[in-house]
Design an enzyme around this catalytic site. Structure first.
Site, PDB file in Angstrom:
ATOM      1  N   SER A   1       0.852  -1.182   0.000  1.00  0.00           N
ATOM      2  CA  SER A   1       0.000   0.000   0.000  1.00  0.00           C
ATOM      3  C   SER A   1       0.890   1.236   0.000  1.00  0.00           C
ATOM      4  CB  SER A   1      -0.897   0.014   1.242  1.00  0.00           C
ATOM      5  OG  SER A   1      -1.568   1.253   1.390  1.00  0.00           O
TER       6      SER A   1
ATOM      7  N   TYR B   1      -2.942  -1.317   9.962  1.00  0.00           N
ATOM      8  CA  TYR B   1      -2.830  -1.453   8.507  1.00  0.00           C
ATOM      9  C   TYR B   1      -1.478  -0.949   8.015  1.00  0.00           C
ATOM     10  CZ  TYR B   1      -4.188  -0.935   3.565  1.00  0.00           C
ATOM     11  OH  TYR B   1      -4.259  -1.013   2.196  1.00  0.00           O
TER      12      TYR B   1
END
Length: 258
Positions: free
Chosen positions: A146, A159
Site C-alpha cells: 500500500s 494497517y
C-alpha cells in the site's frame, strides 16, 4: 514480439482475496491473457459466484475456499492446486483487511486480525506455493502492499504496520528465492474504489460519496483508482515484461505519493 511477453497462456495463477475488488479484477485480466486462474477467498458464496461469472465469460477459472491465516488451509489448497495443475507460475498475495483506528483505540484482536490477514497470510501461502514454483522453472509472486506501507496514514496503525511489513517481506523473499528463479515484487496501490475503501467510510462515519471524493481530489490525476488500474500493474509484474525486476515496490496511486 514484445506483445507476446505479456501473455500468460497456459500459466497457472493463484490469487487471494479474489472474490471482489482488486483480486477479482486481476483474476479477470490474467484470464483474459490466457492464464488458468484459481481464486482463493474466505467467503465461499462470493468466491463461487465470482468464479462462475468468469467462467460464463469463457475463462478457465476455479474457486477454492481458503483462510490465509490458517496454515492447514494454505497447505491443503496448495496441494490441491499442485495435484490438478502440476505447477504454479504466478501467486498474487492480495488478501487484506483494514481497521481505521489509532493504537489507543485498537483492540488487541483487531490488531491481530489485520496483521494476520494482511501480513501473516502472505507468509503462509508463500510457504507452501514456493516449493511448487521452485520444483519447476520458478515464477512470479506479487504481494499487495500500500502507499501506507511506504508512508504513514491517519487512524490506520495496524494497517500501516502490516503493509510496511509486506514491503520489506517482499524484499527478503526476493533475496532468498531469486536463486530459484522466483521473482517477488509488491504493488502499492493508492485509494482504489473497492468494497474495502467504501467500508473505511463506514468505519470513520463519513458519508460515502464525500469520503470517495476527498480520497481522489488531492491526487495529480484527480480520481480514484479502479481495480482494473491495479490489475494492470499485477499483470506487468506477472509477465515477462518485468523479467529483471524483483524485490521492489510498484506504486500505483495516481500520483498520491508524488
Amino acid at each position: 514480439m514484445e506483445k507476446d511477453y505479456i501473455q500468460l497462456k497456459d500459466k497457472v495463477s493463484v490469487i487471494t482475496g479474489a472474490a471482489s475488488g482488486i483480486g477479482y479484477a486481476t483474476a479477470e485480466l490474467l484470464a483474459e491473457v490466457g492464464s488458468n486462474v484459481i481464486l482463493l477467498d474466505i467467503d465461499k458464496e462470493k468466491g463461487n459466484l465470482a468464479a462462475q461469472n468468469l467462467r460464463d465469460k469463457g475463462f478457465n477459472v476455479n474457486f477454492l475456499k481458503c483462510d490465509v491465516t490458517n496454515a492447514r488451509d494454505c497447505q491443503h489448497v496448495s496441494e490441491q492446486i499442485n495435484r490438478k495443475y502440476g505447477n504454479v507460475n504466478v501467486l498474487f498475495n492480495n488478501a487484506g483487511i483494514i481497521k481505521r483506528k489509532t493504537v489507543v483505540d485498537l483492540e488487541e484482536n483487531e490488531w491481530d486480525a489485520v496483521l494476520n490477514v494482511s501480513l501473516k497470510g502472505v507468509y503462509l501461502l508463500s510457504k507452501y506455493i514456493i516449493p511448487i514454483m521452485a520444483s519447476h522453472d520458478g515464477g512470479s509472486i506479487i504481494n499487495t502492499g500500500s502507499g501506507w506501507g511506504l508512508k504513514g496514514g491517519d487512524k490506520a496503525a495496524a494497517y500501516c504496520a502490516a503493509k510496511a511489513g509486506v514491503v520489506n517481506l517482499t524484499k527478503a523473499m526476493a533475496i532468498d528465492h531469486g536463486p530459484q528463479n522466483i521473482r517477488v515484487n509488491c504493488i502499492c496501490p493508492g485509494d482504489t474504489d473497492t468494497p474495502l475503501l467504501r467500508d473505511e467510510a463506514k468505519q470513520l462515519q463519513v458519508e460515502e460519496s464525500v469520503f470517495l471524493k476527498d480520497s481522489a481530489i488531492d491526487r495529480p490525476l484527480a480520481r480514484l483508482g479502479t481495480p482494473r488500474d491495479i490489475a494492470k500493474g499485477v499483470l506487468f509484474l506477472a509477465s515477462d515484461l518485468s523479467s529483471w525486476m524483483t524485490g521492489t515496490e510498484l506504486v500505483i496511486d495516481g500520483g498520491g505519493l508524488a
